[in-house]
Enzyme design. Structure first.
Site, mmCIF file in Angstrom:
data_model
loop_
_atom_site.group_PDB
_atom_site.id
_atom_site.type_symbol
_atom_site.label_atom_id
_atom_site.label_comp_id
_atom_site.label_asym_id
_atom_site.label_seq_id
_atom_site.Cartn_x
_atom_site.Cartn_y
_atom_site.Cartn_z
ATOM 1 N N ASP A 21 0.852 -1.196 0.000
ATOM 2 C CA ASP A 21 0.000 0.000 0.000
ATOM 3 C C ASP A 21 0.886 1.244 0.000
ATOM 4 O OD1 ASP A 21 -2.015 1.620 2.579
ATOM 5 O OD2 ASP A 21 -1.842 2.022 0.420
ATOM 6 N N ASN A 23 -0.357 4.530 -0.309
ATOM 7 C CA ASN A 23 -0.992 5.806 0.094
ATOM 8 C C ASN A 23 -1.746 5.705 1.423
ATOM 9 O OD1 ASN A 23 -3.095 4.190 -0.665
ATOM 10 N ND2 ASN A 23 -4.013 5.652 -2.100
ATOM 11 N N ASP A 25 -4.138 3.900 2.630
ATOM 12 C CA ASP A 25 -5.575 3.598 2.802
ATOM 13 C C ASP A 25 -5.784 2.131 3.204
ATOM 14 O OD1 ASP A 25 -6.547 3.174 -0.734
ATOM 15 O OD2 ASP A 25 -5.029 2.197 0.515
ATOM 16 N N ASP A 29 -1.735 -1.262 -3.822
ATOM 17 C CA ASP A 29 -2.041 -0.528 -5.052
ATOM 18 C C ASP A 29 -0.875 -0.600 -6.045
ATOM 19 O OD1 ASP A 29 -1.745 1.992 -2.667
ATOM 20 O OD2 ASP A 29 -0.137 1.470 -4.068
ATOM 21 N N ASP A 98 -4.820 -10.435 -15.700
ATOM 22 C CA ASP A 98 -5.802 -11.469 -15.376
ATOM 23 C C ASP A 98 -7.064 -11.187 -16.198
ATOM 24 O OD1 ASP A 98 -6.147 -13.136 -12.210
ATOM 25 O OD2 ASP A 98 -7.268 -13.503 -14.056
ATOM 26 N N ASP A 204 -9.055 -16.497 -16.338
ATOM 27 C CA ASP A 204 -9.873 -16.956 -15.218
ATOM 28 C C ASP A 204 -10.924 -17.959 -15.704
ATOM 29 O OD1 ASP A 204 -10.509 -16.356 -12.370
ATOM 30 O OD2 ASP A 204 -12.458 -15.883 -13.220
ATOM 31 N N GLU A 246 -6.879 -21.021 -16.562
ATOM 32 C CA GLU A 246 -7.229 -21.683 -15.290
ATOM 33 C C GLU A 246 -8.296 -22.717 -15.612
ATOM 34 O OE1 GLU A 246 -9.744 -19.669 -12.569
ATOM 35 O OE2 GLU A 246 -8.938 -20.680 -10.811
ATOM 36 N N HIS A 319 -3.773 -17.241 -5.122
ATOM 37 C CA HIS A 319 -4.627 -16.436 -4.237
ATOM 38 C C HIS A 319 -5.888 -17.187 -3.790
ATOM 39 C CE1 HIS A 319 -6.306 -16.207 -8.190
ATOM 40 N NE2 HIS A 319 -7.400 -15.677 -7.698
ATOM 41 N N ASP A 320 -6.089 -18.386 -4.361
ATOM 42 C CA ASP A 320 -7.264 -19.202 -3.974
ATOM 43 C C ASP A 320 -6.879 -20.388 -3.097
ATOM 44 O OD1 ASP A 320 -8.666 -18.983 -7.324
ATOM 45 O OD2 ASP A 320 -8.978 -17.691 -5.576
HETATM 46 O O1 TEU Z 1 -11.323 -19.169 -9.308
HETATM 47 C C1 TEU Z 1 -12.104 -20.187 -9.845
HETATM 48 C C2 TEU Z 1 -12.550 -21.088 -8.811
HETATM 49 O O2 TEU Z 1 -13.302 -21.954 -9.111
HETATM 50 C C3 TEU Z 1 -12.027 -20.991 -7.423
HETATM 51 O O3 TEU Z 1 -12.568 -19.870 -6.772
HETATM 52 C C4 TEU Z 1 -12.433 -22.251 -6.727
HETATM 53 O O4 TEU Z 1 -13.823 -22.382 -6.896
HETATM 54 C C5 TEU Z 1 -12.181 -22.220 -5.260
HETATM 55 O O5 TEU Z 1 -11.090 -21.460 -4.937
HETATM 56 C C6 TEU Z 1 -12.000 -23.661 -4.841
HETATM 57 O O6 TEU Z 1 -12.617 -23.813 -3.624
HETATM 58 C C7 TEU Z 1 -11.232 -18.038 -10.155
HETATM 59 C C8 TEU Z 1 -10.393 -17.009 -9.431
HETATM 60 O O7 TEU Z 1 -9.066 -17.518 -9.253
HETATM 61 C C9 TEU Z 1 -11.069 -16.743 -8.098
HETATM 62 O O8 TEU Z 1 -10.289 -15.888 -7.286
HETATM 63 C C10 TEU Z 1 -12.421 -16.120 -8.387
HETATM 64 O O9 TEU Z 1 -13.110 -15.972 -7.159
HETATM 65 C C11 TEU Z 1 -13.251 -16.994 -9.331
HETATM 66 O O10 TEU Z 1 -12.525 -17.520 -10.422
HETATM 67 C C12 TEU Z 1 -14.371 -16.167 -9.945
HETATM 68 O O11 TEU Z 1 -13.793 -15.225 -10.828
HETATM 69 CA CA CA Z 2 -3.460 2.013 -1.225
#
Ligand code: TEU
Ligand code: CA
Length: 551
Positions: A21, A23, A25, A29, A98, A204, A246, A319-320
């Site tokens: 971050d 700034n 908040d 960013d 993305d 995605d 993905e 990130h998932d």
């Molecule tokens: O994720 C696809 C997705 O199916 C995952 O969210 C999965 O369902 C879950 O993590 C498994 O439990 C993509 C992106 O990576 C995710 O961040 C988004 O939330 C999702 O699509 C919708 O765009």
């Molecule tokens: Ca920020």
């Protein structure tokens, strides 16, 4: 196989909300990312996969896009984005964006128009159905295909007395890929970004765009590959860029259909077969079962040997996903060694490696005491279904699942130093910082030559600029000791060199017999143990890993 620049590349994923971050908040960013490019250059990565920074109401933290060609105000401006492309470029780092085009935000102008009337020009950009009526004349929704974030895949829209389809949140209406005008608008948008000089796209849930809702088909619909071929021809196929799809349900066979260069589709895909091995058959990630290690070796090896005409991605984190050092390693006494072991085991394999922010310093899962401390829409939506509505899991069982596999494990702010909020922000972070930041942070890592960071730096250097580069990138893979209960070992070989990769995947001591050819004359390429001496039988410390190289 024709050599491509991304065969040799290492990709670093940034989840912008949590990276840096600038700034105050409390939200990461683009200027924050720019301020950390020297750090990424020091790590040695070649590409940044930037999770969405487009305009969005942030229902799913940016995976719900309301304007594909403008930047969300919390992340900055298009001028900041142009500066990031410029500053990364001067450091030899490409940016892949993305691409989230299975669905848009319900605040996108297309949807705002579409829901105005059944004959609106944009109506058919989305998937609308009337549903049926019961004997009292009340509307009943079409067949629910199960939303990924809980609830039904159909949302009633009063204005036109119809339902629209959404696999994710009701604020993420699925786009209708059968509509040619929509597709052309998407390709025009993609070309607009490609003309700005981006290095490619992460796509995605691209396996969902061929859906046939009335037949109950969500993923891998019959038109899927035709659509990807059309996308290739209409946009990124005209540029030398990296595209990674993905595709949660992919197999080596389907991955070949996506990534065989002769098919003119994608560069590679993210397959998740190794990442769901410990998911419960009914409750999935929310009630994980133990990991079958022998099966993990078999699955990952299958992906190394069966993708002969395509190209692989390599990852433990994103990130998932929960952080691998907590999930299958040891984030206590053996955190550093197990994190290095995962890095060595993965980065010596064939494919393009992806490093998720914080993985390179061994960041761990987090444990917030209250459900309301969590941000993730998937956690809250699934809780409503599984705990409150269906009572499939108790609150305590569900919270254990959140601690082990919740997506927020990967989304706590990047830990830069031991100052307040780990140096991520001078404000209040949008999501709590993991309380272990005083011990686990970039500043600490850069000061310790034995840190996880320098293991990643060396692995990237070995892949890109060592005598073993071609062997790592293109060499043949052979799994050894298939049924060894603790050790994952394999070789990589080409006409010049042979590498032996050994990893003790457990917190117990183990032992391995070294193949004769490596006992004399091989060199230690990288190792978690600085005192390693090569002999016929080697006793392995918990999570010990090493690579031997042979001419
Ligand atoms: O994720 C696809 C997705 O199916 C995952 O969210 C999965 O369902 C879950 O993590 C498994 O439990 C993509 C992106 O990576 C995710 O961040 C988004 O939330 C999702 O699509 C919708 O765009
Ligand atoms: Ca920020």
């Amino acid at each position: 196989m024709e050599q491509k620049w991304w065969h040799k590349s290492v990709v670093y994923q940034i989840y912008p909300r949590s990276f840096m971050d600038s700034n105050g908040d409390g939200i990461g960013d683009i200027q924050g990312i720019i301020s950390k490019l020297d750090y990424l250059e020091k790590l040695g990565i070649d590409v940044i996969w930037l999770s969405p920074v487009y305009q969005s109401p942030m229902d799913d933290n940016g995976y719900d896009i309301s304007d594909y060609q403008d930047i969300a105000k919390e992340f900055g401006t298009m001028a900041d984005m142009d500066e990031l492309l410029e500053e990364a470029g001067t450091r030899g780092i490409k940016i892949i964006m993305d691409l989230v085009v299975n669905h848009s935000s319900d605040e996108h102008k297309w949807f705002l128009e579409a829901k105005k009337s059944v004959d609106n020009h944009y109506r058919d950009y989305y998937i609308w159905r009337e549903g049926k009526r019961d004997e009292d004349g009340n509307r009943i929704p079409p067949k629910d295909l199960g939303s990924a974030f809980g609830g039904s895949t159909w949302e009633y829209d009063e204005t036109t007395d119809m339902y629209y389809f959404h696999i994710f949140s009701k604020k993420q209406p699925d786009l209708n890929w059968e509509n040619e005008t929509l597709r052309q608008e998407i390709y025009d948008m993609m070309n607009w970004w490609l003309e700005k000089g981006i290095g490619g796209f992460r796509m995605d849930v691209i396996d969902l765009i061929g859906k046939e809702v009335d037949k109950g088909i969500k993923e891998n619909g019959p038109r899927l590959h035709d659509l990807i071929k059309e996308m290739h021809e209409s946009s990124f196929g005209n540029y030398d860029v990296l595209t990674v799809g993905e595709t949660w349900g992919a197999s080596p066979a389907s991955a070949t259909r996506y990534s065989d260069p002769d098919r003119k589709e994608l560069s590679m895909i993210f397959q998740f077969e190794h990442m769901v091995l410990d998911w419960h058959s009914v409750h999935g990630k929310w009630k994980p079962v133990g990991l079958d290690f022998i099966r993990l070796k078999r699955v990952m090896s299958k992906w190394q040997t069966d993708l002969t005409k395509g190209w692989n991605s390599l990852f433990w984190n994103n990130h998932d996903l929960p952080r691998i050092v907590s999930r299958w390693g040891n984030d206590g006494d053996h955190r550093e060694t197990s994190a290095k072991m995962f890095a060595i085991l993965l980065h010596m394999m064939k494919g393009t490696p992806y490093i998720y922010q914080g993985e390179e310093i061994g960041m761990t899962n987090v444990k917030f005491s209250r459900l309301e401390d969590y941000n993730d829409i998937e956690i809250h939506g699934t809780y409503k279904d599984k705990v409150l509505r269906d009572e499939e899991l108790t609150h305590e069982e569900f919270m254990r699942g959140v601690y082990q596999n919740g997506r927020d494990n990967a989304r706590t702010p990047m830990q830069w130093n031991n100052q307040e909020h780990a140096g991520f922000t001078t404000g209040n972070p949008w999501l709590q910082v993991n309380e272990n930041y005083e011990q686990i942070n970039v500043k600490e890592a850069l000061c310790d030559k034995r840190s996880i960071f320098y293991t990643y730096q060396k692995l990237i250097e070995l892949r890109k600029n060592s005598k073993y580069s071609d062997t790592i990138i293109y060499g043949d893979y052979t799994l050894l000791y298939r049924n060894h209960p603790e050790v994952f070992a394999y070789t990589r070989a080409d006409e010049n060199y042979k590498l032996l990769v050994v990893a003790n995947f457990t917190d117990t001591f183990s032992e391995i017999v070294i193949p004769d050819e490596f006992i004399n004359g091989s060199e230690i390429v990288i190792s978690t143990d600085k005192e390693l001496s090569v002999r016929e039988s080697i006793r392995l410390d918990p999570y010990e890993s090493f690579v031997l190289g042979l001419e």
